[in-house]
Design a protein around this motif. Sequence first.
Motif, PDB file in Angstrom:
ATOM      1  N   GLY A 287     -16.712   2.985  -9.031  1.00 17.17           N
ATOM      2  CA  GLY A 287     -17.492   2.479  -7.902  1.00 17.17           C
ATOM      3  C   GLY A 287     -16.641   2.028  -6.737  1.00 17.17           C
ATOM      4  O   GLY A 287     -17.087   1.255  -5.876  1.00 17.17           O
ATOM      5  N   HIS A 288     -15.400   2.511  -6.665  1.00 19.91           N
ATOM      6  CA  HIS A 288     -14.506   2.188  -5.555  1.00 19.91           C
ATOM      7  C   HIS A 288     -14.839   3.089  -4.366  1.00 19.91           C
ATOM      8  O   HIS A 288     -15.049   4.295  -4.529  1.00 19.91           O
ATOM      9  CB  HIS A 288     -13.057   2.413  -5.997  1.00 19.91           C
ATOM     10  CG  HIS A 288     -12.041   2.251  -4.909  1.00 19.91           C
ATOM     11  ND1 HIS A 288     -11.576   3.328  -4.170  1.00 19.91           N
ATOM     12  CD2 HIS A 288     -11.406   1.158  -4.425  1.00 19.91           C
ATOM     13  CE1 HIS A 288     -10.681   2.905  -3.303  1.00 19.91           C
ATOM     14  NE2 HIS A 288     -10.562   1.587  -3.435  1.00 19.91           N
ATOM     15  N   THR A 289     -14.886   2.511  -3.175  1.00 17.77           N
ATOM     16  CA  THR A 289     -15.259   3.292  -1.989  1.00 17.77           C
ATOM     17  C   THR A 289     -14.171   3.320  -0.923  1.00 17.77           C
ATOM     18  O   THR A 289     -14.410   3.792   0.192  1.00 17.77           O
ATOM     19  CB  THR A 289     -16.551   2.714  -1.366  1.00 17.77           C
ATOM     20  OG1 THR A 289     -16.340   1.330  -1.040  1.00 17.77           O
ATOM     21  CG2 THR A 289     -17.723   2.840  -2.329  1.00 17.77           C
ATOM     22  N   GLY A 290     -12.978   2.837  -1.271  1.00 19.48           N
ATOM     23  CA  GLY A 290     -11.892   2.799  -0.294  1.00 19.48           C
ATOM     24  C   GLY A 290     -11.120   4.101  -0.208  1.00 19.48           C
ATOM     25  O   GLY A 290     -11.482   5.122  -0.804  1.00 19.48           O
ATOM     26  N   GLU A 291     -10.011   4.057   0.525  1.00 19.53           N
ATOM     27  CA  GLU A 291      -9.161   5.226   0.784  1.00 19.53           C
ATOM     28  C   GLU A 291      -8.233   5.501  -0.398  1.00 19.53           C
ATOM     29  O   GLU A 291      -7.794   4.584  -1.089  1.00 19.53           O
ATOM     30  CB  GLU A 291      -8.327   4.968   2.038  1.00 19.53           C
ATOM     31  CG  GLU A 291      -7.388   6.102   2.429  1.00 19.53           C
ATOM     32  CD  GLU A 291      -6.464   5.735   3.575  1.00 19.53           C
ATOM     33  OE1 GLU A 291      -5.652   6.597   3.969  1.00 19.53           O
ATOM     34  OE2 GLU A 291      -6.531   4.581   4.058  1.00 19.53           O
ATOM     35  N   ILE A 292      -7.954   6.788  -0.630  1.00 13.32           N
ATOM     36  CA  ILE A 292      -6.938   7.196  -1.604  1.00 13.32           C
ATOM     37  C   ILE A 292      -5.735   7.729  -0.832  1.00 13.32           C
ATOM     38  O   ILE A 292      -5.871   8.622   0.008  1.00 13.32           O
ATOM     39  CB  ILE A 292      -7.464   8.288  -2.557  1.00 13.32           C
ATOM     40  CG1 ILE A 292      -8.672   7.781  -3.347  1.00 13.32           C
ATOM     41  CG2 ILE A 292      -6.354   8.737  -3.512  1.00 13.32           C
ATOM     42  CD1 ILE A 292      -9.295   8.838  -4.239  1.00 13.32           C
ATOM     43  N   ARG A 293      -4.559   7.166  -1.122  1.00 15.19           N
ATOM     44  CA  ARG A 293      -3.323   7.608  -0.475  1.00 15.19           C
ATOM     45  C   ARG A 293      -2.399   8.218  -1.518  1.00 15.19           C
ATOM     46  O   ARG A 293      -2.277   7.697  -2.622  1.00 15.19           O
ATOM     47  CB  ARG A 293      -2.634   6.426   0.215  1.00 15.19           C
ATOM     48  CG  ARG A 293      -3.466   5.795   1.316  1.00 15.19           C
ATOM     49  CD  ARG A 293      -2.848   4.505   1.832  1.00 15.19           C
ATOM     50  NE  ARG A 293      -3.643   3.908   2.911  1.00 15.19           N
ATOM     51  CZ  ARG A 293      -3.413   2.696   3.416  1.00 15.19           C
ATOM     52  NH1 ARG A 293      -2.394   1.964   2.950  1.00 15.19           N
ATOM     53  NH2 ARG A 293      -4.188   2.227   4.387  1.00 15.19           N
ATOM     54  N   TRP A 294      -1.706   9.283  -1.143  1.00 12.86           N
ATOM     55  CA  TRP A 294      -0.816   9.981  -2.077  1.00 12.86           C
ATOM     56  C   TRP A 294       0.634   9.790  -1.665  1.00 12.86           C
ATOM     57  O   TRP A 294       1.020  10.125  -0.547  1.00 12.86           O
ATOM     58  CB  TRP A 294      -1.162  11.466  -2.134  1.00 12.86           C
ATOM     59  CG  TRP A 294      -2.544  11.682  -2.681  1.00 12.86           C
ATOM     60  CD1 TRP A 294      -3.703  11.787  -1.970  1.00 12.86           C
ATOM     61  CD2 TRP A 294      -2.907  11.751  -4.058  1.00 12.86           C
ATOM     62  NE1 TRP A 294      -4.767  11.924  -2.820  1.00 12.86           N
ATOM     63  CE2 TRP A 294      -4.315  11.905  -4.114  1.00 12.86           C
ATOM     64  CE3 TRP A 294      -2.189  11.693  -5.254  1.00 12.86           C
ATOM     65  CZ2 TRP A 294      -5.007  12.013  -5.304  1.00 12.86           C
ATOM     66  CZ3 TRP A 294      -2.866  11.808  -6.454  1.00 12.86           C
ATOM     67  CH2 TRP A 294      -4.261  11.958  -6.477  1.00 12.86           C
ATOM     68  N   ASP A 295       1.439   9.238  -2.573  1.00 10.87           N
ATOM     69  CA  ASP A 295       2.853   8.975  -2.311  1.00 10.87           C
ATOM     70  C   ASP A 295       3.665  10.188  -2.788  1.00 10.87           C
ATOM     71  O   ASP A 295       4.045  10.283  -3.947  1.00 10.87           O
ATOM     72  CB  ASP A 295       3.295   7.714  -3.055  1.00 10.87           C
ATOM     73  CG  ASP A 295       4.747   7.349  -2.757  1.00 10.87           C
ATOM     74  OD1 ASP A 295       5.427   8.117  -2.039  1.00 10.87           O
ATOM     75  OD2 ASP A 295       5.209   6.311  -3.278  1.00 10.87           O
ATOM     76  N   THR A 296       3.935  11.102  -1.858  1.00  9.20           N
ATOM     77  CA  THR A 296       4.603  12.350  -2.221  1.00  9.20           C
ATOM     78  C   THR A 296       6.099  12.175  -2.470  1.00  9.20           C
ATOM     79  O   THR A 296       6.781  13.134  -2.846  1.00  9.20           O
ATOM     80  CB  THR A 296       4.393  13.410  -1.124  1.00  9.20           C
ATOM     81  OG1 THR A 296       4.830  12.875   0.131  1.00  9.20           O
ATOM     82  CG2 THR A 296       2.931  13.788  -1.018  1.00  9.20           C
ATOM     83  N   SER A 297       6.619  10.954  -2.280  1.00  7.06           N
ATOM     84  CA  SER A 297       8.018  10.705  -2.638  1.00  7.06           C
ATOM     85  C   SER A 297       8.175  10.537  -4.145  1.00  7.06           C
ATOM     86  O   SER A 297       9.293  10.580  -4.668  1.00  7.06           O
ATOM     87  CB  SER A 297       8.527   9.442  -1.926  1.00  7.06           C
ATOM     88  OG  SER A 297       7.907   8.276  -2.443  1.00  7.06           O
ATOM     89  N   LYS A 298       7.073  10.360  -4.846  1.00  2.00           N
ATOM     90  CA  LYS A 298       7.094  10.190  -6.293  1.00  2.00           C
ATOM     91  C   LYS A 298       6.913  11.544  -6.982  1.00  2.00           C
ATOM     92  O   LYS A 298       6.311  12.473  -6.432  1.00  2.00           O
ATOM     93  CB  LYS A 298       5.999   9.227  -6.748  1.00  2.00           C
ATOM     94  CG  LYS A 298       6.166   7.812  -6.211  1.00  2.00           C
ATOM     95  CD  LYS A 298       7.423   7.153  -6.773  1.00  2.00           C
ATOM     96  CE  LYS A 298       7.447   5.659  -6.493  1.00  2.00           C
ATOM     97  NZ  LYS A 298       7.501   5.332  -5.060  1.00  2.00           N
ATOM     98  N   PRO A 299       7.440  11.703  -8.218  1.00  2.00           N
ATOM     99  CA  PRO A 299       7.399  13.008  -8.894  1.00  2.00           C
ATOM    100  C   PRO A 299       5.998  13.403  -9.338  1.00  2.00           C
ATOM    101  O   PRO A 299       5.174  12.557  -9.678  1.00  2.00           O
ATOM    102  CB  PRO A 299       8.307  12.793 -10.109  1.00  2.00           C
ATOM    103  CG  PRO A 299       8.253  11.325 -10.378  1.00  2.00           C
ATOM    104  CD  PRO A 299       8.142  10.681  -9.022  1.00  2.00           C
TER     105      PRO A 299
END
Length: 310
Positions: free
Chosen positions: A257-269
Amino acid sequence: MEKDTKIYVAGHRGMVGSAVWRALEASGYTHLIGRSSSELDLRDTQATHDFIAKEKPHAIVDAAARVGGILANSRNQYEFLLENLQIQNNLIQGAHQNDVDNFIFLGSSCIYPKMAPQPLKEEYLLTGPLEPTNEGYALAKITGVRLCQALRDQYNRNYVSLMPTNLYGPNDNFDLETSHVLPAMIRKFHEAKQNGNAPVTLWGSGTPRREFLHVDDLARAVVHALEHPLPDNLYNVGTGTDITIKELAGIIQKAVGHTGEIRWDTSKPDGTPRKLMDVSKMKALGWKAEIGLDEGIQQTHEWFLQSFLS
């Protein structure tokens, strides 16, 4: 196998072991034995062998292991290799020396080469380099597979290795430092929801594809293997379907039920690009997964709320 057969479930308090215990009880087995790590340290050779000699189980299910996600595996290669070798070697050798003829060895799809063709077939084992981030754990499990195969070939033991895909379900590990991707996401989305639907940062690009199996389905496969002697040594256990990590995040975000933003940290494997199992061998023997991913994630989220947070 008779319903009063004595069966030792190693690691019976973990996610996999507790699921196996539930499945055996549901199937009518009445003589199950287990020991917590405080009662029996499976890294201790003498203690493990003495326990097996005293209890004389008819079958052993090895669900005991040191496990973790990318972060825990990559930081602790030595411990993951050494401790898993100690645990499984003690159990396998103890079983053989005490004439335990039925042994189920549980591992993971990470035993297969990083760039193996998809879907992963059992014969792809040892045909290429492993994924570096979990090489320690994978090498230990490969050794266990080969030990069981050698005992099967040389001594006619009914020792079978079941290699599940990515597992999830009740009693999973939700620690953000050591957990796998699915339970880690459940916790991250839950905490972000509690924090005003704050943004959630996830590792990698989200493009790798993964297959997920509810632990209760694996437990049914273990019961199936105990009740139906299998003709080969090694079997994949999975659903035969996969999704991207981004798609997984969307399912979990909706369930929580989370409605916030998803961010992807592409520095991680990202880890292995894809890990899809060929499960045709197990299906041909009468087993298949039954719990859908949406249903399973909903159940796991409910367990997290009721049991982990309580």
